[in-house]
Structures are given as C-alpha cells and as structure tokens.
Design a protein around this motif. Structure first.
Motif, PDB file in Angstrom:
ATOM      1  N   GLU A   1      47.665  33.773  40.681  1.00 15.71           N
ATOM      2  CA  GLU A   1      46.307  33.664  40.351  1.00 15.71           C
ATOM      3  C   GLU A   1      45.281  34.954  41.207  1.00 15.71           C
ATOM      4  OE1 GLU A   1      44.581  29.971  40.336  1.00 15.71           O
ATOM      5  OE2 GLU A   1      45.747  29.148  38.677  1.00 15.71           O
ATOM      6  N   ARG A   2      45.801  34.883  42.443  1.00 15.42           N
ATOM      7  CA  ARG A   2      45.222  35.686  43.673  1.00 15.42           C
ATOM      8  C   ARG A   2      45.613  37.029  43.141  1.00 15.42           C
ATOM      9  NH1 ARG A   2      43.374  36.647  48.955  1.00 15.42           N
ATOM     10  NH2 ARG A   2      44.387  38.441  50.111  1.00 15.42           N
ATOM     11  N   ALA A   3      46.984  37.487  42.875  1.00 17.62           N
ATOM     12  CA  ALA A   3      47.333  38.709  42.352  1.00 17.62           C
ATOM     13  C   ALA A   3      46.485  39.342  41.081  1.00 17.62           C
ATOM     14  CB  ALA A   3      48.810  38.752  42.042  1.00 17.62           C
ATOM     15  N   GLN A   4      46.179  38.385  40.136  1.00 15.93           N
ATOM     16  CA  GLN A   4      45.468  38.759  38.872  1.00 15.93           C
ATOM     17  C   GLN A   4      44.091  39.069  39.397  1.00 15.93           C
ATOM     18  OE1 GLN A   4      46.976  38.975  35.530  1.00 15.93           O
ATOM     19  NE2 GLN A   4      45.187  40.262  35.962  1.00 15.93           N
ATOM     20  N   ARG A   5      43.605  38.252  40.247  1.00 20.17           N
ATOM     21  CA  ARG A   5      42.164  38.294  40.527  1.00 20.17           C
ATOM     22  C   ARG A   5      42.107  39.815  41.084  1.00 20.17           C
ATOM     23  NH1 ARG A   5      38.906  35.504  45.409  1.00 20.17           N
ATOM     24  NH2 ARG A   5      36.943  36.341  44.840  1.00 20.17           N
ATOM     25  N   ILE A   6      42.918  40.274  42.020  1.00 19.93           N
ATOM     26  CA  ILE A   6      42.851  41.620  42.802  1.00 19.93           C
ATOM     27  C   ILE A   6      43.199  42.501  41.611  1.00 19.93           C
ATOM     28  CG2 ILE A   6      44.140  43.133  44.352  1.00 19.93           C
ATOM     29  CD1 ILE A   6      44.566  40.557  45.914  1.00 19.93           C
ATOM     30  N   ALA A   7      44.013  42.249  40.718  1.00 25.92           N
ATOM     31  CA  ALA A   7      44.067  43.511  39.854  1.00 25.92           C
ATOM     32  C   ALA A   7      42.901  43.628  38.947  1.00 25.92           C
ATOM     33  CB  ALA A   7      45.295  43.064  38.944  1.00 25.92           C
ATOM     34  N   ASP A   8      42.123  42.553  38.604  1.00 24.33           N
ATOM     35  CA  ASP A   8      40.949  42.562  37.595  1.00 24.33           C
ATOM     36  C   ASP A   8      39.907  43.436  38.346  1.00 24.33           C
ATOM     37  OD1 ASP A   8      42.289  41.083  35.675  1.00 24.33           O
ATOM     38  OD2 ASP A   8      41.291  39.283  36.071  1.00 24.33           O
ATOM     39  N   ALA A   9      39.732  43.144  39.856  1.00 26.64           N
ATOM     40  CA  ALA A   9      38.923  43.916  40.678  1.00 26.64           C
ATOM     41  C   ALA A   9      39.202  45.205  40.814  1.00 26.64           C
ATOM     42  CB  ALA A   9      38.722  43.171  41.838  1.00 26.64           C
ATOM     43  N   ILE A  10      40.394  45.850  40.763  1.00 24.31           N
ATOM     44  CA  ILE A  10      40.912  46.913  40.922  1.00 24.31           C
ATOM     45  C   ILE A  10      40.321  47.845  39.553  1.00 24.31           C
ATOM     46  CG2 ILE A  10      42.840  48.727  40.945  1.00 24.31           C
ATOM     47  CD1 ILE A  10      43.910  46.552  43.024  1.00 24.31           C
ATOM     48  N   VAL A  11      40.753  47.212  38.605  1.00 30.18           N
ATOM     49  CA  VAL A  11      40.478  47.664  37.376  1.00 30.18           C
ATOM     50  C   VAL A  11      39.038  47.846  36.988  1.00 30.18           C
ATOM     51  CG1 VAL A  11      40.575  47.447  34.769  1.00 30.18           C
ATOM     52  CG2 VAL A  11      42.707  47.042  36.194  1.00 30.18           C
ATOM     53  N   ALA A  12      38.086  46.970  37.284  1.00 31.87           N
ATOM     54  CA  ALA A  12      36.800  47.023  37.339  1.00 31.87           C
ATOM     55  C   ALA A  12      36.035  48.181  38.219  1.00 31.87           C
ATOM     56  CB  ALA A  12      36.078  45.541  37.391  1.00 31.87           C
ATOM     57  N   SER A  13      36.935  48.406  39.380  1.00 32.16           N
ATOM     58  CA  SER A  13      36.130  49.184  40.228  1.00 32.16           C
ATOM     59  C   SER A  13      36.183  50.844  39.896  1.00 32.16           C
ATOM     60  CB  SER A  13      36.994  49.211  41.414  1.00 32.16           C
ATOM     61  OG  SER A  13      38.236  49.916  41.356  1.00 32.16           O
TER      62      SER A  13
END
Length: 326
Positions: A94-106
C-alpha cells in the motif's frame, strides 16, 4: 534546506550540465542556480556524480510550478531514476502504491514505476519486479554519452555503478584488448570500444548478450565488440593470453573465476576485481586471492583499492585494480 549540488565555475557550466545529464544525475525538482560566479547544479544522488566534481550542500530553490512526489505524500520518498522509469524499494504494497501514484502525479518525467519484489537471484542475477505504474520493465538508460537498452526483468543492471564504470572507462587506451567476463548489456565494453579498444564480453545470460549486441550497434561500435553467451571458463581457451584489461564484476563469487582471468591475461594486464567484504577487512581477501591465482607466473602490483559503495550494514562493495606483469 540544503540539497546536494555540484559546484563549478559558470564558465564550465554547460559542459558540466551535459555530463551530469548523461549520468542521469540532475535533480529536476530544483533550479540550477548562479551565485557569485559559481554554478550550483542539484543532483539526485552524490554517489553517481563523477569524482572530478565538487559536491556541496546548497539551498537551491525548488523549481517554481513543478510538483514533486513529496508535495502529495508529505515526506520525500527514496527512489532511483533509470531512463524514464523510477525504481523504489518498499516492503509494504500500500505504501509502495501510494508513492508510485505520487510520482506519476508529479511533474517528474517518468513513464513507469517499479518496486523491487525480490533480491537478486540465480546465475543470471535477475530479480522480480512489481509494476506499480506503466506497462513495462524495459528501458533505455543513458550514461556518459552511451545509451543502453535493457529489460530489468531479464538482465542485471545497476545505475548506482555509473561513476565506478566511468572511472574504469577513463583508463582505457586506444588499441587495447579489453575483456569483460560478466558483461551484461555492455556498460563496460561499449564505452571501452568508444575509446578505441577491441573488446570481448561474455555472459551466461542469453538475454543480456542479445542486449549487448543491440547496444553495441546502437552506439556505433558493433565492429569492435565480440559478444559471447556462456560460462567464461568454457570460452576462455580461444582468448588465452589476449587481454590487456579484464573486468570481473561478479562481487559475490569473482574469486571462483580468477584462474580463468589469469588464463586470459596478456603479458601486462590490469584486472578490475569487484568484491563484497566486511568493513573490518575489505580488501585483504581479494588481494590474497589474486596473488594466489597469478603468482609466480606474474608479478602482481595493486594499483587501486577503492570502496565503491555500502552494500549492507557492515559490508562494502569494493574494487581492486591489480596489474599483472610477466
């Protein structure tokens, strides 16, 4: 808050920026800044910056209007850039997916996010990956003027070794015979060939050798590189006494191949021997192993002892440059 920056005179700014860009080292989240005739170039990871540059902490301004993963997360995640992919190392999905989503949204220029899903395993030195964003594990990585296509799910590759590879590349002279015993996709032999060396690269991983051939063509050095798939111990007979330079980047078990290295070595040969050892004695085991394999047929001199990076608590990835002369 200071960020790591390469500090150079303004007159050297463009050449420095290009070299850092080739190493994928520039941190796009901060502005390149000029102050009192000095240029500060923010970098993502000081360990990939060539040793010739001065890295300092500097209060570089965040690039105006550019959103970063930390803006979404509230903390700065740890990640690596490899071409247009971002690599993270998180045990919690869940933490990994949250980080990935934030990277893509940046505003970072990325096409996908991968999470390490296993340790390196097997004789082919590959690992499992969890694709958190995007659709592929294949990427084109650019390093010091060379471009390498590779698939992380099929081959071993570490962008963290860019500075170390460049250190070795800068020692290569035109006309040398250079042999990489565990060549992978070619991050040593391709730039060797671009400096005028004739090269042989071997690897037990068939996919790595296919990428090596492709990368040799991509970088315009296909005629200078011979790529062979198989165990180097079974391929060495055709190159006995051939090599002026040998690369042995198989840190956990390179000692098992030293007899073959001695077989390949010419009358005056430099061996770049990579090892993983405890910090209590990082170089001794490798030096003793090299001498045991090469002496008395060769006079052995140790040219360089260098810690490449920290590998694990209490352990270091080190390199020994040993010169063998008959």
């Amino acid at each position: 808050m200071g960020v790591p920056c390469v500090r150079v005179p303004v007159t050297e700014g463009e050449a420095t920026r290009q070299r850092l860009a080739e190493a994928d080292a520039i941190d796009d989240g901060y502005d390149i800044t000029v102050e009192d005739g000095v240029l500060y170039v923010p970098v993502t990871d000081p360990s990939v910056v060539p040793d010739c540059f001065d890295v300092v902490e500097f209060d570089a301004p965040v690039r105006e209007g550019q959103t970063m993963p930390a803006d979404e997360l509230g903390f700065a995640p740890s990640y690596e850039r490899l071409g247009d992919l971002v690599i993270i190392d998180e045990d919690d999905h869940e933490r990994a997916q949250r980080i990935a989503d934030a990277i893509v949204a940046s505003d970072l220029p990325v096409e996908g996010v991968l999470n390490r899903a296993s340790k390196i395993k097997g004789t082919e030195r590959v690992r499992d990956w969890e694709i958190l964003a995007g659709e592929t594990t294949e990427v084109v990585h650019r390093e010091y003027g060379c471009a390498f296509e590779l698939d992380l799910a099929e081959v071993y590759f570490s962008p963290r070794l860019a500075t170390e590879r460049h250190r070795v590349v800068e020692q290569v002279r035109e006309g040398e015979h250079a042999f990489d015993m565990f060549a992978g996709v070619g991050p040593f032999v391709v730039p060797f060939a671009k400096r005028g060396a004739t090269c042989v690269g071997t690897d037990i991983n068939e996919q790595a050798i296919e990428y090596l051939r492709h990368n040799a063509a991509r970088n315009g050095v296909i005629d200078q590189i011979t790529a062979l798939c198989g165990d180097v111990r079974e391929l060495a007979a055709d190159y006995e006494g051939w090599a002026d330079r040998l690369v042995m980047n198989l840190p956990h078990s390179a000692d098992e191949f030293l007899a073959t290295a001695v077989e390949l070595a010419g009358d005056d040969c430099t061996i770049h021997y990579y090892d993983i050892q405890p910090d209590t004695e990082p170089f001794g085991p490798g030096e003793r192993a090299i001498r045991a394999a090469a002496e008395p047929a060769y006079e052995v001199s140790i040219e360089t002892r260098r810690t490449v990076r920290s590998y694990a608590p209490g352990e270091h990835n080190v390199v020994i440059d040993a010169r063998l002369r008959r």
